[in-house]
Each structure stands twice: as structure tokens, then as C-alpha cells.
Design a protein around this motif. Structure first.
Motif, PDB file in Angstrom:
ATOM      1  N   GLU A 175       0.804  -1.213   0.000  1.00 40.08           N
ATOM      2  CA  GLU A 175       0.000   0.000   0.000  1.00 40.08           C
ATOM      3  C   GLU A 175       0.841   1.270   0.000  1.00 40.08           C
ATOM      4  O   GLU A 175       0.317   2.357  -0.273  1.00 40.08           O
ATOM      5  CB  GLU A 175      -0.941   0.016   1.206  1.00 40.08           C
ATOM      6  N   LEU A 176       2.124   1.153   0.296  1.00 39.76           N
ATOM      7  CA  LEU A 176       2.982   2.336   0.299  1.00 39.76           C
ATOM      8  C   LEU A 176       3.173   2.839  -1.126  1.00 39.76           C
ATOM      9  O   LEU A 176       3.414   2.052  -2.044  1.00 39.76           O
ATOM     10  CB  LEU A 176       4.346   2.011   0.911  1.00 39.76           C
ATOM     11  N   PRO A 177       3.106   4.151  -1.327  1.00 36.37           N
ATOM     12  CA  PRO A 177       3.288   4.690  -2.681  1.00 36.37           C
ATOM     13  C   PRO A 177       4.762   4.718  -3.063  1.00 36.37           C
ATOM     14  O   PRO A 177       5.617   5.052  -2.250  1.00 36.37           O
ATOM     15  CB  PRO A 177       2.728   6.113  -2.556  1.00 36.37           C
ATOM     16  N   GLY A 178       5.047   4.355  -4.302  1.00 34.95           N
ATOM     17  CA  GLY A 178       6.430   4.375  -4.755  1.00 34.95           C
ATOM     18  C   GLY A 178       6.872   5.720  -5.275  1.00 34.95           C
ATOM     19  O   GLY A 178       8.066   5.937  -5.507  1.00 34.95           O
ATOM     20  N   ASP A 179       5.937   6.641  -5.455  1.00 30.85           N
ATOM     21  CA  ASP A 179       6.260   7.921  -6.079  1.00 30.85           C
ATOM     22  C   ASP A 179       5.921   9.126  -5.206  1.00 30.85           C
ATOM     23  O   ASP A 179       5.905  10.251  -5.691  1.00 30.85           O
ATOM     24  CB  ASP A 179       5.507   8.050  -7.405  1.00 30.85           C
ATOM     25  N   ARG A 180       5.643   8.891  -3.936  1.00 35.40           N
ATOM     26  CA  ARG A 180       5.297   9.991  -3.046  1.00 35.40           C
ATOM     27  C   ARG A 180       6.059   9.855  -1.746  1.00 35.40           C
ATOM     28  O   ARG A 180       6.408   8.758  -1.307  1.00 35.40           O
ATOM     29  CB  ARG A 180       3.787  10.004  -2.746  1.00 35.40           C
ATOM     30  N   GLU A 181       6.324  10.999  -1.103  1.00 36.10           N
ATOM     31  CA  GLU A 181       7.028  10.981   0.173  1.00 36.10           C
ATOM     32  C   GLU A 181       6.095  10.477   1.277  1.00 36.10           C
ATOM     33  O   GLU A 181       4.882  10.632   1.205  1.00 36.10           O
ATOM     34  CB  GLU A 181       7.528  12.389   0.509  1.00 36.10           C
ATOM     35  N   PHE A 182       6.688   9.858   2.272  1.00 28.46           N
ATOM     36  CA  PHE A 182       5.893   9.417   3.418  1.00 28.46           C
ATOM     37  C   PHE A 182       6.767   9.420   4.672  1.00 28.46           C
ATOM     38  O   PHE A 182       7.996   9.465   4.603  1.00 28.46           O
ATOM     39  CB  PHE A 182       5.289   8.032   3.180  1.00 28.46           C
ATOM     40  N   LYS A 183       6.090   9.414   5.802  1.00 26.07           N
ATOM     41  CA  LYS A 183       6.764   9.361   7.094  1.00 26.07           C
ATOM     42  C   LYS A 183       6.305   8.113   7.835  1.00 26.07           C
ATOM     43  O   LYS A 183       5.193   7.625   7.637  1.00 26.07           O
ATOM     44  CB  LYS A 183       6.442  10.611   7.922  1.00 26.07           C
ATOM     45  N   LEU A 184       7.166   7.614   8.697  1.00 22.01           N
ATOM     46  CA  LEU A 184       6.844   6.447   9.504  1.00 22.01           C
ATOM     47  C   LEU A 184       6.920   6.785  10.982  1.00 22.01           C
ATOM     48  O   LEU A 184       7.783   7.556  11.414  1.00 22.01           O
ATOM     49  CB  LEU A 184       7.803   5.297   9.205  1.00 22.01           C
ATOM     50  N   THR A 185       6.016   6.202  11.728  1.00 22.92           N
ATOM     51  CA  THR A 185       6.049   6.279  13.183  1.00 22.92           C
ATOM     52  C   THR A 185       6.081   4.865  13.733  1.00 22.92           C
ATOM     53  O   THR A 185       5.270   4.018  13.340  1.00 22.92           O
ATOM     54  CB  THR A 185       4.822   7.017  13.735  1.00 22.92           C
ATOM     55  N   VAL A 186       7.031   4.610  14.613  1.00 21.87           N
ATOM     56  CA  VAL A 186       7.103   3.335  15.321  1.00 21.87           C
ATOM     57  C   VAL A 186       6.704   3.618  16.763  1.00 21.87           C
ATOM     58  O   VAL A 186       7.353   4.384  17.465  1.00 21.87           O
ATOM     59  CB  VAL A 186       8.523   2.738  15.259  1.00 21.87           C
ATOM     60  N   SER A 187       5.625   2.995  17.190  1.00 27.27           N
ATOM     61  CA  SER A 187       5.072   3.274  18.511  1.00 27.27           C
ATOM     62  C   SER A 187       5.153   2.023  19.377  1.00 27.27           C
ATOM     63  O   SER A 187       4.812   0.930  18.928  1.00 27.27           O
ATOM     64  CB  SER A 187       3.615   3.728  18.369  1.00 27.27           C
ATOM     65  N   PHE A 188       5.593   2.199  20.603  1.00 22.57           N
ATOM     66  CA  PHE A 188       5.693   1.046  21.495  1.00 22.57           C
ATOM     67  C   PHE A 188       5.605   1.497  22.946  1.00 22.57           C
ATOM     68  O   PHE A 188       5.813   2.671  23.273  1.00 22.57           O
ATOM     69  CB  PHE A 188       6.989   0.271  21.262  1.00 22.57           C
ATOM     70  N   LEU A 189       5.271   0.568  23.793  1.00 23.97           N
ATOM     71  CA  LEU A 189       5.225   0.843  25.223  1.00 23.97           C
ATOM     72  C   LEU A 189       6.647   0.914  25.771  1.00 23.97           C
ATOM     73  O   LEU A 189       7.546   0.234  25.260  1.00 23.97           O
ATOM     74  CB  LEU A 189       4.451  -0.257  25.949  1.00 23.97           C
ATOM     75  N   PRO A 190       6.864   1.718  26.803  1.00 23.08           N
ATOM     76  CA  PRO A 190       8.195   1.769  27.421  1.00 23.08           C
ATOM     77  C   PRO A 190       8.398   0.561  28.334  1.00 23.08           C
ATOM     78  O   PRO A 190       8.270   0.630  29.552  1.00 23.08           O
ATOM     79  CB  PRO A 190       8.155   3.082  28.222  1.00 23.08           C
ATOM     80  N   TYR A 191       8.689  -0.578  27.698  1.00 20.15           N
ATOM     81  CA  TYR A 191       8.839  -1.809  28.467  1.00 20.15           C
ATOM     82  C   TYR A 191       9.968  -1.674  29.487  1.00 20.15           C
ATOM     83  O   TYR A 191      11.014  -1.080  29.201  1.00 20.15           O
ATOM     84  CB  TYR A 191       9.148  -2.983  27.535  1.00 20.15           C
ATOM     85  N   PRO A 192       9.794  -2.216  30.677  1.00 17.02           N
ATOM     86  CA  PRO A 192      10.845  -2.123  31.696  1.00 17.02           C
ATOM     87  C   PRO A 192      12.002  -3.068  31.387  1.00 17.02           C
ATOM     88  O   PRO A 192      11.842  -4.060  30.663  1.00 17.02           O
ATOM     89  CB  PRO A 192      10.119  -2.533  32.976  1.00 17.02           C
ATOM     90  N   GLY A 193      13.154  -2.757  31.939  1.00 19.32           N
ATOM     91  CA  GLY A 193      14.294  -3.639  31.793  1.00 19.32           C
ATOM     92  C   GLY A 193      15.014  -3.478  30.472  1.00 19.32           C
ATOM     93  O   GLY A 193      14.651  -2.657  29.636  1.00 19.32           O
ATOM     94  N   GLU A 194      16.032  -4.288  30.289  1.00 20.51           N
ATOM     95  CA  GLU A 194      16.900  -4.170  29.116  1.00 20.51           C
ATOM     96  C   GLU A 194      16.382  -5.031  27.975  1.00 20.51           C
ATOM     97  O   GLU A 194      17.053  -5.946  27.490  1.00 20.51           O
ATOM     98  CB  GLU A 194      18.324  -4.527  29.508  1.00 20.51           C
ATOM     99  N   VAL A 195      15.179  -4.703  27.504  1.00 23.01           N
ATOM    100  CA  VAL A 195      14.546  -5.434  26.407  1.00 23.01           C
ATOM    101  C   VAL A 195      15.044  -4.863  25.089  1.00 23.01           C
ATOM    102  O   VAL A 195      14.948  -3.657  24.842  1.00 23.01           O
ATOM    103  CB  VAL A 195      13.010  -5.317  26.490  1.00 23.01           C
TER     104      VAL A 195
END
Length: 206
Positions: A175-195
């Protein structure tokens, strides 16, 4: 602006539902509490270099800045899928990027339509020369539907040793366009410890 969710659904997570009765002189109702059990590779996931013990650079879920993963400009490398077992070459990546700018966040889409995110076999992989090109181009976070071959040649080891983080198990890359700019966001919980392998949601903003 449109937003594309690149995150597959959980398939194997177990959920226990707890019903909590709440009562006071003024009201009475039941709260619903959910207890989850799932592995770090259950949905899309971010691999920091410390996912391999030998390349651990000290970054983990407890100390990285979530703002670094918000609305970052990315570029797409789209390759036509073909039959058979093969490794993608550096020349193929270069050709696909002709006239385009490499970015610190790059997406490789090589497997065609995939809506569930799960690739059952590593028939298509990145060659080590392709990995070296990605590193030379200054990529910091690589999103892809192809990685290591079944021969285990060291794709992740080379990437992590060069400080490149990876985001795996993505859906809807077609679904990503090959001819247009886009931005990505990676969202995650602040898991505890050295994960160092973290379940995430990935959104593309077109």
C-alpha cells in the motif's frame, strides 16, 4: 493526508479477562481488566542491536527516546517479486533507487502483497553485498519483508554490528506509494528492563 497501518494483528497472544466489581454508596459497576501473554515477535517488532548479544550497544526499551521514532521521513525500495530462491543484490537496490534519495529510515518491499505480515519461509533474502550497501548509505533503521536466508549468512549480525536497527514482520507494504514521500512512526510501550526486541505498531503517513 492518509495513514496506513503496517502492523499485522496478534495471532497467538493469550488474553485473560478479569472482571472487577466496583461498588460505593453512590454507584456500582464492573471494571474489565485484561492480562496479556505474548512473545516479542508476535506482531511487528523493533530489533535493536542488542538483540544479538555480541552486538549489544547498550540501547534498550528502558533508555531509548520514543520521540526518535515519531514521524520520521522514509524512502521505499520496491522490487518485483520473482520465482525461486534468491538473494537480492546491491545492484538491484541501486537500480530501484535511481533518481531517489536514500534516507536514514528505509523500507524494502520485495514480496508483493502480504496482509498478515507472516512470511513462512526465507526463500528471498538480502545478499551480504546488499547489506553492506545499506550500511554505506547511512541507514539507521531498516524496515523490510526480506532478511536472512535459510543458510544463516549473518545479515542481522552485520546490520547490528554497524548500529542499524531493524523493524520486522510488517503487513500492507504494497500500500505504500512508490512515487510519493511518506513518514513512519514506530510506537511502542516503554517496556521495563533491558529489552532489545520490542513489539511495535508501525504507521505510515502519506
Amino acid at each position: 493526508m492518509s495513514v496506513i497501518n503496517l502492523t499485522p494483528r496478534f495471532n497467538r497472544a493469550s488474553i485473560f479477562t478479569e472482571r472487577l466489581p466496583l461498588k460505593s454508596p453512590k454507584t456500582e459497576y464492573t471494571g474489565m481488566i485484561y492480562h496479556f501473554r505474548y512473545g516479542s515477535m508476535e506482531t511487528s517488532y523493533l530489533d535493536l542491536p542488542g538483540h544479538i548479544a555480541e552486538t549489544d550497544d547498550g540501547r534498550h526499551a528502558g533508555n531509548i527516546d520514543l520521540r526518535e521514532f515519531f514521524r520520521r521521513e522514509a524512502a521505499l525500495i520496491r522490487l518485483a517479486p520473482r520465482e525461486g530462491e534468491y538473494a537480492i543484490s546491491a545492484a538491484e537496490l541501486e537500480k530501484a533507487m535511481e533518481g531517489k534519495c536514500w534516507r536514514e529510515w528505509m523500507v524494502i518491499h520485495a514480496l508483493g502483497v502480504c496482509d498478515d505480515g507472516y512470511v513462512p519461509e526465507r526463500r528471498v533474502s538480502l545478499s551480504m553485498e546488499a547489506v553492506d550497501l545499506i550500511i554505506r548509505k547511512g541507514v539507521k533503521v531498516l524496515f523490510s519483508d526480506v532478511w536472512e536466508s535459510r543458510r544463516l549468512e549473518g545479515v542481522f549480525l552485520r546490520l547490528f554490528d554497524s548500529g542499524v536497527s531493524t523493524v520486522c514482520n510488517l503487513a500492507g507494504l504494497h500500500e505504500l506509494p512508490g512515487d510519493r514521500e511518506f513518514k513512519l512512526t514506530v510506537s511502542f510501550l516503554p517496556y521495563p528492563g533491558e529489552v532489545t526486541q520490542i513489539p511495535v505498531s508501525v504507521l505510515a503517513e502519506i
